[in-house]
Design a protein around this motif. Structure first.
Motif, short mmCIF file in Angstrom:
data_model
loop_
_atom_site.label_atom_id
_atom_site.label_comp_id
_atom_site.label_asym_id
_atom_site.label_seq_id
_atom_site.Cartn_x
_atom_site.Cartn_y
_atom_site.Cartn_z
N ALA A 9 0.81 -1.22 0.00
CA ALA A 9 0.00 0.00 0.00
C ALA A 9 0.85 1.28 0.00
CB ALA A 9 -0.93 0.00 1.20
N ALA A 10 2.08 1.19 0.48
CA ALA A 10 2.95 2.37 0.58
C ALA A 10 3.53 2.72 -0.79
CB ALA A 10 4.09 2.08 1.56
N ASN A 11 3.73 4.02 -1.00
CA ASN A 11 4.39 4.42 -2.25
C ASN A 11 5.90 4.33 -2.07
OD1 ASN A 11 5.40 6.87 -1.17
ND2 ASN A 11 3.52 7.93 -1.70
N LYS A 12 6.63 4.38 -3.18
CA LYS A 12 8.08 4.12 -3.13
C LYS A 12 8.87 5.22 -2.41
CE LYS A 12 9.28 5.97 -7.65
NZ LYS A 12 9.96 5.67 -8.89
N GLY A 13 8.27 6.35 -2.16
CA GLY A 13 8.96 7.43 -1.45
C GLY A 13 8.69 7.44 0.05
N THR A 14 8.01 6.44 0.56
CA THR A 14 7.68 6.37 1.98
C THR A 14 8.80 5.67 2.74
OG1 THR A 14 5.32 6.21 1.46
CG2 THR A 14 6.00 5.54 3.67
N ALA A 15 9.42 6.39 3.66
CA ALA A 15 10.44 5.77 4.52
C ALA A 15 9.72 4.96 5.59
CB ALA A 15 11.31 6.83 5.16
N ILE A 16 10.13 3.72 5.77
CA ILE A 16 9.50 2.82 6.73
C ILE A 16 10.56 2.32 7.72
CG2 ILE A 16 8.25 0.66 7.07
CD1 ILE A 16 7.13 0.99 4.25
N LYS A 17 10.29 2.59 8.99
CA LYS A 17 11.17 2.09 10.06
C LYS A 17 10.45 0.92 10.71
CE LYS A 17 13.40 3.43 14.37
NZ LYS A 17 13.70 4.56 15.27
N ILE A 18 11.13 -0.21 10.80
CA ILE A 18 10.53 -1.36 11.49
C ILE A 18 11.29 -1.62 12.78
CG2 ILE A 18 9.61 -2.42 9.41
CD1 ILE A 18 11.93 -4.46 9.58
N LYS A 19 10.54 -2.06 13.77
CA LYS A 19 11.11 -2.51 15.04
C LYS A 19 10.71 -3.96 15.20
CE LYS A 19 10.47 1.95 17.26
NZ LYS A 19 9.78 2.64 18.37
N VAL A 20 11.68 -4.80 15.48
CA VAL A 20 11.40 -6.22 15.64
C VAL A 20 12.19 -6.76 16.82
CG1 VAL A 20 13.15 -6.88 13.94
CG2 VAL A 20 11.28 -8.43 14.42
N ARG A 21 11.54 -7.61 17.60
CA ARG A 21 12.20 -8.21 18.77
C ARG A 21 12.59 -9.63 18.41
NH1 ARG A 21 12.91 -6.86 23.93
NH2 ARG A 21 12.87 -8.49 25.50
N TYR A 23 15.18 -12.84 19.79
CA TYR A 23 16.04 -13.39 20.85
C TYR A 23 16.18 -12.44 22.04
CZ TYR A 23 17.20 -16.56 17.08
OH TYR A 23 17.12 -17.45 16.05
N GLY A 24 15.09 -11.78 22.40
CA GLY A 24 15.08 -10.92 23.58
C GLY A 24 15.66 -9.53 23.37
N MET A 25 16.06 -9.21 22.15
CA MET A 25 16.61 -7.88 21.86
C MET A 25 15.76 -7.21 20.78
SD MET A 25 20.72 -8.69 21.99
CE MET A 25 20.75 -9.23 20.34
N THR A 26 15.64 -5.89 20.85
CA THR A 26 14.88 -5.14 19.87
C THR A 26 15.83 -4.50 18.87
OG1 THR A 26 13.15 -4.69 21.48
CG2 THR A 26 13.20 -3.29 19.52
N PHE A 27 15.53 -4.72 17.59
CA PHE A 27 16.32 -4.14 16.50
C PHE A 27 15.41 -3.25 15.68
CE2 PHE A 27 18.22 -8.22 17.49
CZ PHE A 27 19.56 -7.92 17.57
N SER A 28 16.01 -2.22 15.06
CA SER A 28 15.23 -1.37 14.16
C SER A 28 16.08 -0.98 12.97
CB SER A 28 14.73 -0.13 14.90
OG SER A 28 15.80 0.70 15.26
N THR A 29 15.40 -0.71 11.86
CA THR A 29 16.05 -0.28 10.64
C THR A 29 15.07 0.55 9.83
OG1 THR A 29 17.35 -0.98 8.73
CG2 THR A 29 15.48 -2.37 9.34
#
Length: 67
Positions: A9-21, A23-29
């Motif tokens: 649904a997002a257009n190609k100019g939409t910056a998307i940050k994901i947060k995922v947990r 092994y007990g640690m939270t990562f984001s990109t």
């Protein structure tokens, strides 16, 4: 809703940050939708459910469910 549905649904100019947990640690990109779609290393992530959605500084921030 799955992360894949939001990517479609997002257009190609939409910056998307994901947060995922993992092994007990939270990562984001932060990337644009085509990165997540085209990168086969992200296949596991695009199948996850989104548990939280917000916009912060013009970036769509998604929290993905734990596996």
């Amino acid at each position: 809703m799955k992360f894949y549905n939001i990517l479609m649904a997002a257009n190609k100019g939409t910056a998307i940050k994901i947060k995922v947990r993992i092994y007990g640690m939270t990562f984001s990109t932060t990337h644009f939708p085509e990165f997540y779609i085209d990168n086969e290393k992200c296949d596991e992530l695009v199948d996850r459910e989104v548990t939280d959605i917000k916009v912060n500084n013009n970036v769509l921030e998604l929290t993905l469910a734990e596996e």
